[in-house]
Design a protein around this motif. Structure first.
Motif, PDB file in Angstrom:
ATOM      1  N   PRO A  73       0.837  -1.206   0.000  1.00 18.75           N
ATOM      2  CA  PRO A  73       0.000   0.000   0.000  1.00 18.75           C
ATOM      3  C   PRO A  73       0.874   1.259   0.000  1.00 18.75           C
ATOM      4  N   THR A  74       0.233   2.398  -0.130  1.00 14.62           N
ATOM      5  CA  THR A  74       0.959   3.659  -0.053  1.00 14.62           C
ATOM      6  C   THR A  74       1.617   3.777   1.319  1.00 14.62           C
ATOM      7  N   ARG A  75       2.604   4.678   1.412  1.00 18.42           N
ATOM      8  CA  ARG A  75       3.390   4.818   2.643  1.00 18.42           C
ATOM      9  C   ARG A  75       2.512   5.005   3.876  1.00 18.42           C
ATOM     10  N   THR A  76       1.449   5.734   3.729  1.00 21.56           N
ATOM     11  CA  THR A  76       0.555   6.009   4.862  1.00 21.56           C
ATOM     12  C   THR A  76      -0.006   4.727   5.475  1.00 21.56           C
ATOM     13  N   PHE A  77      -0.188   3.713   4.646  1.00 17.84           N
ATOM     14  CA  PHE A  77      -0.809   2.479   5.138  1.00 17.84           C
ATOM     15  C   PHE A  77       0.176   1.308   5.195  1.00 17.84           C
ATOM     16  N   GLU A  78       1.498   1.591   5.100  1.00 22.62           N
ATOM     17  CA  GLU A  78       2.503   0.523   5.101  1.00 22.62           C
ATOM     18  C   GLU A  78       2.385  -0.387   6.322  1.00 22.62           C
ATOM     19  N   ALA A  79       2.089   0.184   7.461  1.00 22.56           N
ATOM     20  CA  ALA A  79       2.013  -0.611   8.695  1.00 22.56           C
ATOM     21  C   ALA A  79       0.876  -1.622   8.659  1.00 22.56           C
ATOM     22  N   ASP A  80      -0.106  -1.409   7.775  1.00 17.61           N
ATOM     23  CA  ASP A  80      -1.262  -2.300   7.694  1.00 17.61           C
ATOM     24  C   ASP A  80      -1.049  -3.451   6.706  1.00 17.61           C
ATOM     25  N   ALA A  81       0.061  -3.454   5.961  1.00 17.49           N
ATOM     26  CA  ALA A  81       0.293  -4.477   4.936  1.00 17.49           C
ATOM     27  C   ALA A  81       0.521  -5.856   5.544  1.00 17.49           C
ATOM     28  N   PRO A  82       0.028  -6.907   4.895  1.00 18.52           N
ATOM     29  CA  PRO A  82      -0.873  -6.870   3.746  1.00 18.52           C
ATOM     30  C   PRO A  82      -2.264  -6.414   4.178  1.00 18.52           C
ATOM     31  N   LEU A  83      -2.833  -5.513   3.403  1.00 16.55           N
ATOM     32  CA  LEU A  83      -4.097  -4.877   3.767  1.00 16.55           C
ATOM     33  C   LEU A  83      -5.234  -5.527   2.968  1.00 16.55           C
ATOM     34  N   VAL A  84      -6.186  -6.074   3.665  1.00 13.58           N
ATOM     35  CA  VAL A  84      -7.338  -6.698   3.011  1.00 13.58           C
ATOM     36  C   VAL A  84      -8.435  -5.642   2.879  1.00 13.58           C
ATOM     37  N   SER A  85      -8.827  -5.371   1.653  1.00 16.12           N
ATOM     38  CA  SER A  85      -9.872  -4.397   1.368  1.00 16.12           C
ATOM     39  C   SER A  85     -11.055  -5.149   0.767  1.00 16.12           C
ATOM     40  N   ALA A  86     -12.255  -4.799   1.203  1.00 14.78           N
ATOM     41  CA  ALA A  86     -13.428  -5.534   0.725  1.00 14.78           C
ATOM     42  C   ALA A  86     -14.605  -4.601   0.480  1.00 14.78           C
ATOM     43  N   ILE A  87     -15.460  -5.036  -0.406  1.00 19.76           N
ATOM     44  CA  ILE A  87     -16.773  -4.418  -0.572  1.00 19.76           C
ATOM     45  C   ILE A  87     -17.729  -5.307   0.193  1.00 19.76           C
ATOM     46  N   VAL A  88     -18.466  -4.694   1.119  1.00 23.29           N
ATOM     47  CA  VAL A  88     -19.360  -5.437   1.999  1.00 23.29           C
ATOM     48  C   VAL A  88     -20.804  -5.039   1.709  1.00 23.29           C
ATOM     49  N   THR A  89     -21.644  -6.030   1.480  1.00 22.74           N
ATOM     50  CA  THR A  89     -23.074  -5.779   1.362  1.00 22.74           C
ATOM     51  C   THR A  89     -23.661  -5.784   2.770  1.00 22.74           C
ATOM     52  N   LEU A  90     -24.074  -4.602   3.207  1.00 25.24           N
ATOM     53  CA  LEU A  90     -24.639  -4.487   4.553  1.00 25.24           C
ATOM     54  C   LEU A  90     -25.959  -5.237   4.640  1.00 25.24           C
ATOM     55  N   ASP A  91     -26.324  -5.664   5.822  1.00 23.30           N
ATOM     56  CA  ASP A  91     -27.622  -6.330   5.997  1.00 23.30           C
ATOM     57  C   ASP A  91     -28.772  -5.384   5.641  1.00 23.30           C
ATOM     58  N   GLU A  92     -28.519  -4.073   5.695  1.00 19.07           N
ATOM     59  CA  GLU A  92     -29.533  -3.087   5.322  1.00 19.07           C
ATOM     60  C   GLU A  92     -29.632  -2.906   3.809  1.00 19.07           C
ATOM     61  N   GLY A  93     -28.679  -3.478   3.039  1.00 18.99           N
ATOM     62  CA  GLY A  93     -28.748  -3.414   1.583  1.00 18.99           C
ATOM     63  C   GLY A  93     -27.596  -2.741   0.869  1.00 18.99           C
TER      64      GLY A  93
END
Ligand SMILES: [Zn+2]
Length: 133
Positions: A73-93
């Motif tokens: 990821p970009t430098r700002t998020f280096e500490a989070d690597a490997p970073l799992v990003s997801a699209i989540v369908t909320l129970d509300e839709g």
């Protein structure tokens, strides 16, 4: 204070939305004219174009619709690597994009997730989900 980028709100409803998120109250928009739920907040309902809507708090639970793993990821998020990003369908839709705090091998489409609102603050409005059993 973190060095993480923060969203820049340009309208009143965007400012209200991001303030609610910073306070730990992630919400969607519910249209009073047609009843549809949507995200992100917009001035007009994306279904019927009504401007008669209100914010509605979410439960924070949903299902993984799609995901990716960012190993560099970009430098700002280096500490989070490997970073799992997801699209989540909320129970509300509606669907939201967020980070999933998990081993990249554990994520898969259809997994149930729950939003962790404990880390939300005026300095960090990243939406972070956790895997449910
Ligand atoms: Zn509508």
């Amino acid at each position: 204070m973190t060095d993480r980028p923060m969203p820049s709100a340009t309208t009143d409803h965007e400012r209200q939305y991001w303030q609610r998120v910073a306070d730990g109250d992630v919400c969607i928009v519910r249209c009073h004219a047609c009843g549809s739920a949507s995200h992100p907040p917009r001035r007009y309902c994306p279904v019927c174009y009504s401007d008669d809507w209100t914010f509605e708090s979410i439960t924070g639970t949903g299902t993984v619709y799609g995901h990716t793993c960012i190993h560099r990821p970009t430098r700002t998020f280096e500490a989070d690597a490997p970073l799992v990003s997801a699209i989540v369908t909320l129970d509300e839709g509606p669907r939201l994009m967020g980070q999933v705090d998990c081993d990249p091998a554990a994520i898969e489409v259809g997994r149930r997730v729950c939003l962790d609102t404990s880390t939300l603050s005026s300095d960090d409005v990243r939406l972070v989900f956790e895997l449910q059993e």
